[in-house]
Design a protein around this motif. Structure first.
Motif: not given
Length: 306
Positions: A65-87
């Protein structure tokens, strides 16, 4: 008395035995599990260590088990949340606007009293067969309407109105909304807009729900408009995930060269891709229950009744 006997006979002929009913239920339960299996595999891989995926392949039950993938995405959390809002904004506004425009176009050409219904039906059908091509399409929206670098570029081009949906909705209006209902409302003094909003739309919830679902899926999964019309902001979630995936593929391909310092073989390439798929499918999966009760009835539009 004879009519009651005939109805009882017909109902007994149409009923199925408990054994057959059990087999049908088991079949669809197995089919549902098969459809759910790929989603579970994607979810399991997203929580697996990258090295384990490389050595052992995909597995429904990860050995490490590993959370590396989600930790990697968490580094770009601001961009992802902004893109979520736009979408989310683009999906809601675009779906409602597209559904409203589709209904406004389909209703008049479904009325036999509209003199130009054949012309406008052919006009919308013609757009399904021929188009100007990608370059004229781009020039119209950039030079004529100047939609570059705006949220309207994610709503209008290629998605706001679909000719096939117009034809489907026109068929529903023609076969379901009886002309006598409209005539009765006209005799009572109801205006055309009143008939459309107070009578036609409430009776058309199945087709509105079905086409609304298709519009929602189209806007949520769109990334091409962001690629063509937007260079920085705002971008959709799907396009942001596409950029992240391309970046991971590039870093993996140049690993060990002089362009990159350090060992990047441990980057969660495959697992991050699966994590992005889970993040992207979440909200749209939750939207299905709201459309489900209209979906089956909406798909039978225009069916021949026996």
């Amino acid at each position: 008395m004879e009519t009651a006997k005939q109805d009882k006979k017909v109902s007994s002929m149409n009923s199925i035995s408990p054994a057959a009913n059990l087999l049908i239920i088991l079949f669809f339960m197995i089919y549902a599990c098969i459809c759910l299996l790929p989603v579970l595999i994607v979810l399991a891989v997203s929580f697996t260590e990258q090295r384990t995926v490389t050595l052992e392949g995909y597995s429904l039950f990860p050995s490490k088990f590993s959370l590396d993938a989600y930790q990697y995405l968490w580094r770009n959390a601001t961009q992802i949340l902004r893109a979520y809002g736009v979408t989310v904004v683009v999906t809601i506004v675009g779906s409602l606007a597209g559904l409203f425009m589709t209904a406004l176009y389909a209703y008049p050409i479904s009325r036999s009293s509209f003199s130009f219904r054949h012309f406008f039906s052919f006009f919308i059908f013609f757009t399904m067969l021929f188009n100007g091509g990608l370059v004229p399409w781009y020039l119209v929206y950039t030079n004529l309407f100047d939609l570059r670098e705006s949220i309207l570029a994610l709503i209008i081009p290629g998605l706001l109105m679909n000719a096939f949906f117009v034809i489907v909705m026109r068929t529903f209006f023609t076969t379901t909304i009886h002309p006598s209902i409209i005539e009765s409302a006209s005799i009572d003094g109801v205006s055309e807009l009143g008939i459309f909003f107070r009578i036609v739309l409430p009776l058309s919830l199945p087709v509105l729900g079905t086409i609304g679902l298709f519009y929602t899926l189209g806007y949520w999964n769109d990334w091409f408009n962001s690629l063509v019309f937007v260079s920085r902001e705002p971008v959709s979630l799907q396009y942001l995930m596409y950029k992240v995936m391309r970046s991971l593929q590039f870093l993996t391909s140049v690993n060990g060269s002089s362009l990159v310092k350090g060992d990047i073989s441990k980057l969660p390439n495959e697992t991050a891709r699966m994590a992005m798929a889970i993040l992207g499918m979440g909200p749209i999966v939750l939207a299905y229950p709201f459309f489900q009760k209209y979906f089956v009835k909406g798909l039978t539009i225009g069916a021949v009744k026996g």
